[in-house]
Design an enzyme around this catalytic site. Structure first.
Site, mmCIF file in Angstrom:
data_model
loop_
_atom_site.group_PDB
_atom_site.id
_atom_site.type_symbol
_atom_site.label_atom_id
_atom_site.label_comp_id
_atom_site.label_asym_id
_atom_site.label_seq_id
_atom_site.Cartn_x
_atom_site.Cartn_y
_atom_site.Cartn_z
ATOM 1 N N ASP A 230 20.425 2.083 -5.211
ATOM 2 C CA ASP A 230 21.258 0.938 -4.823
ATOM 3 C C ASP A 230 20.883 -0.243 -5.734
ATOM 4 O O ASP A 230 21.300 -0.283 -6.884
ATOM 5 C CB ASP A 230 21.008 0.687 -3.333
ATOM 6 C CG ASP A 230 21.899 -0.369 -2.729
ATOM 7 O OD1 ASP A 230 23.011 -0.582 -3.214
ATOM 8 O OD2 ASP A 230 21.483 -1.004 -1.736
ATOM 9 N N LYS B 250 12.803 8.969 4.428
ATOM 10 C CA LYS B 250 13.267 10.220 4.965
ATOM 11 C C LYS B 250 14.605 10.639 4.372
ATOM 12 O O LYS B 250 15.047 11.767 4.563
ATOM 13 C CB LYS B 250 13.444 10.079 6.497
ATOM 14 C CG LYS B 250 12.176 9.797 7.231
ATOM 15 C CD LYS B 250 12.480 9.626 8.722
ATOM 16 C CE LYS B 250 11.777 8.389 9.192
ATOM 17 N NZ LYS B 250 12.155 7.791 10.398
ATOM 18 N N GLY B 251 15.275 9.730 3.695
ATOM 19 C CA GLY B 251 16.672 9.958 3.299
ATOM 20 C C GLY B 251 16.920 11.182 2.443
ATOM 21 O O GLY B 251 17.998 11.765 2.484
ATOM 22 N N PHE C 276 28.572 1.307 2.574
ATOM 23 C CA PHE C 276 27.339 1.785 3.206
ATOM 24 C C PHE C 276 27.575 3.191 3.732
ATOM 25 O O PHE C 276 28.453 3.424 4.556
ATOM 26 C CB PHE C 276 26.884 0.851 4.327
ATOM 27 C CG PHE C 276 25.463 1.140 4.709
ATOM 28 C CD1 PHE C 276 24.413 0.586 3.983
ATOM 29 C CD2 PHE C 276 25.162 2.017 5.746
ATOM 30 C CE1 PHE C 276 23.096 0.896 4.284
ATOM 31 C CE2 PHE C 276 23.841 2.332 6.056
ATOM 32 C CZ PHE C 276 22.807 1.764 5.324
ATOM 33 N N VAL C 277 26.800 4.135 3.211
ATOM 34 C CA VAL C 277 27.032 5.541 3.544
ATOM 35 C C VAL C 277 25.952 6.100 4.468
ATOM 36 O O VAL C 277 24.803 5.646 4.453
ATOM 37 C CB VAL C 277 27.133 6.413 2.267
ATOM 38 C CG1 VAL C 277 28.434 6.157 1.537
ATOM 39 C CG2 VAL C 277 25.957 6.185 1.334
ATOM 40 N N GLU D 163 15.642 11.193 -4.749
ATOM 41 C CA GLU D 163 16.104 10.086 -3.905
ATOM 42 C C GLU D 163 17.473 10.404 -3.315
ATOM 43 O O GLU D 163 18.249 11.159 -3.892
ATOM 44 C CB GLU D 163 16.223 8.807 -4.744
ATOM 45 C CG GLU D 163 15.017 7.882 -4.680
ATOM 46 C CD GLU D 163 14.945 7.085 -3.369
ATOM 47 O OE1 GLU D 163 15.522 7.510 -2.343
ATOM 48 O OE2 GLU D 163 14.298 6.031 -3.388
ATOM 49 N N ASP D 164 17.747 9.806 -2.182
ATOM 50 C CA ASP D 164 19.078 9.931 -1.596
ATOM 51 C C ASP D 164 20.085 9.039 -2.313
ATOM 52 O O ASP D 164 21.170 9.466 -2.658
ATOM 53 C CB ASP D 164 19.049 9.613 -0.086
ATOM 54 C CG ASP D 164 18.348 8.285 0.235
ATOM 55 O OD1 ASP D 164 17.833 7.610 -0.693
ATOM 56 O OD2 ASP D 164 18.307 7.916 1.430
ATOM 57 N N ARG E 2 21.761 10.869 10.357
ATOM 58 C CA ARG E 2 21.162 11.709 9.295
ATOM 59 C C ARG E 2 21.640 13.146 9.361
ATOM 60 O O ARG E 2 21.648 13.857 8.371
ATOM 61 C CB ARG E 2 19.628 11.711 9.416
ATOM 62 C CG ARG E 2 18.965 10.384 9.128
ATOM 63 C CD ARG E 2 17.457 10.590 8.983
ATOM 64 N NE ARG E 2 16.709 9.352 9.066
ATOM 65 C CZ ARG E 2 16.497 8.501 8.056
ATOM 66 N NH1 ARG E 2 17.008 8.753 6.877
ATOM 67 N NH2 ARG E 2 15.795 7.407 8.222
ATOM 68 N N ASP F 26 20.767 7.357 6.696
ATOM 69 C CA ASP F 26 20.879 6.797 8.038
ATOM 70 C C ASP F 26 21.402 5.369 8.049
ATOM 71 O O ASP F 26 21.371 4.660 7.049
ATOM 72 C CB ASP F 26 19.510 6.786 8.714
ATOM 73 C CG ASP F 26 18.620 5.682 8.142
ATOM 74 O OD1 ASP F 26 18.445 5.644 6.906
ATOM 75 O OD2 ASP F 26 18.130 4.836 8.916
ATOM 76 N N LYS G 92 24.963 3.826 -6.520
ATOM 77 C CA LYS G 92 25.866 2.674 -6.338
ATOM 78 C C LYS G 92 25.603 1.715 -7.488
ATOM 79 O O LYS G 92 24.918 0.712 -7.328
ATOM 80 C CB LYS G 92 25.515 1.952 -5.030
ATOM 81 C CG LYS G 92 26.128 2.463 -3.775
ATOM 82 C CD LYS G 92 25.909 1.429 -2.662
ATOM 83 C CE LYS G 92 25.575 2.079 -1.358
ATOM 84 N NZ LYS G 92 25.199 1.107 -0.306
HETATM 85 P P1 IMP Z 1 17.303 0.110 -3.444
HETATM 86 O O1 IMP Z 1 15.864 -0.282 -3.445
HETATM 87 O O2 IMP Z 1 18.189 -1.079 -3.192
HETATM 88 O O3 IMP Z 1 17.747 0.893 -4.659
HETATM 89 O O4 IMP Z 1 17.531 0.952 -2.149
HETATM 90 C C1 IMP Z 1 17.383 2.258 -2.055
HETATM 91 C C2 IMP Z 1 17.196 2.649 -0.612
HETATM 92 O O5 IMP Z 1 17.995 1.833 0.272
HETATM 93 C C3 IMP Z 1 17.679 4.044 -0.420
HETATM 94 O O6 IMP Z 1 16.658 4.985 -0.660
HETATM 95 C C4 IMP Z 1 18.129 4.032 1.017
HETATM 96 O O7 IMP Z 1 17.038 4.291 1.874
HETATM 97 C C5 IMP Z 1 18.601 2.623 1.247
HETATM 98 N N1 IMP Z 1 20.069 2.535 1.092
HETATM 99 C C6 IMP Z 1 20.742 1.879 0.126
HETATM 100 N N2 IMP Z 1 22.077 1.995 0.284
HETATM 101 C C7 IMP Z 1 22.236 2.776 1.378
HETATM 102 C C8 IMP Z 1 23.409 3.293 2.062
HETATM 103 O O8 IMP Z 1 24.578 3.067 1.698
HETATM 104 N N3 IMP Z 1 23.160 4.067 3.139
HETATM 105 C C9 IMP Z 1 21.911 4.366 3.598
HETATM 106 N N4 IMP Z 1 20.801 3.913 2.990
HETATM 107 C C10 IMP Z 1 20.958 3.129 1.895
HETATM 108 MG MG MG Z 2 15.617 6.013 0.834
#
Ligand code: IMP
Ligand code: MG
Length: 182
Positions: free
Chosen positions: A106, A46-47, A155-156, A102-103, A168, A162, A134
């Site tokens: 990470d 949902k982000g 962590f944002v 994507e939001d 959100r 969220d 990030k």
């Molecule tokens: P990744 O698979 O580690 O790249 O994670 C990506 C997903 O983790 C994002 O689409 C978010 O849903 C969640 N996520 C990662 N960091 C944050 C954050 O700082 N705040 C909120 N959601 C996050």
């Molecule tokens: Mg996400």
């Protein structure tokens, strides 16, 4: 009328005006890169939906949209990298210029999973747009084609993002300060 909740206890990383200005720039860049085409934007729920809603309204080219619902296993602030599809695409992406929206990028695990999943359906092209990146947290060597902001390892929340489904609705991107014990 009640005041909207803005979580004043959480420090602001990016305020709404700064986000809006950058979203306009990203939309202009994307519009320039797809002349005469109709890209297909796939928002990751949902982000990403708040970002995507603002992004499409700033494009100067036509686009179509769809959503993919995903839930990554794991709770709290750590993404496990194991991804479950909670809502599949409604429309075919075959032959389309797909932009995954994507939001935040990470570790990169979620995007790598989505990239493999969508590439199997023969899009004409496949690119990633992320509002936040990030980079210091990357575990998988993926990069986004369009990045709103590079941010530090905090962590944002807010602007669609969220923590345990909360925050959100905040118009700014804020961060959750680390407790001394963390
Ligand atoms: P990744 O698979 O580690 O790249 O994670 C990506 C997903 O983790 C994002 O689409 C978010 O849903 C969640 N996520 C990662 N960091 C944050 C954050 O700082 N705040 C909120 N959601 C996050
Ligand atoms: Mg996400």
């Amino acid at each position: 009328m009640p005041e909207p909740s803005t979580a004043p206890e959480l420090p602001v990383l990016l305020d709404a005006a700064k986000i809006a200005a950058r979203v306009r720039e990203l939309a202009a860049e994307i519009s320039r890169d797809y002349p005469g085409r109709t890209p297909h934007l796939v928002g990751v729920l949902k982000g990403a939906w708040v970002f995507m809603a603002d992004l499409i309204r700033n494009l100067s080219i036509p686009c179509t949209v769809d959503f993919l619902g995903i839930a990554s296993y794991g709770t709290g602030t750590i993404s496990s990298g194991e991804v479950k599809i909670t809502k599949d695409l409604d429309l075919s992406i075959e032959g389309r210029d797909v932009l995954i929206i994507e939001d935040i990028l990470d570790t990169g695990r979620t995007f790598r999973y989505l990239q493999e999943l969508l590439a199997a359906h023969a899009p004409r092209s496949l690119k990633l747009v992320t509002l936040l990146d990030k980079r210091s947290r990357r575990e998988v060597p993926v990069r986004a084609d369009y990045v709103g902001f590079d941010i530090p390892d905090v962590f944002v929340v807010g602007y669609g993002l969220d923590f345990d489904q909360k925050f959100r609705h905040l118009p700014d991107v804020r961060y959750i300060p680390k407790l001394p014990s963390q």
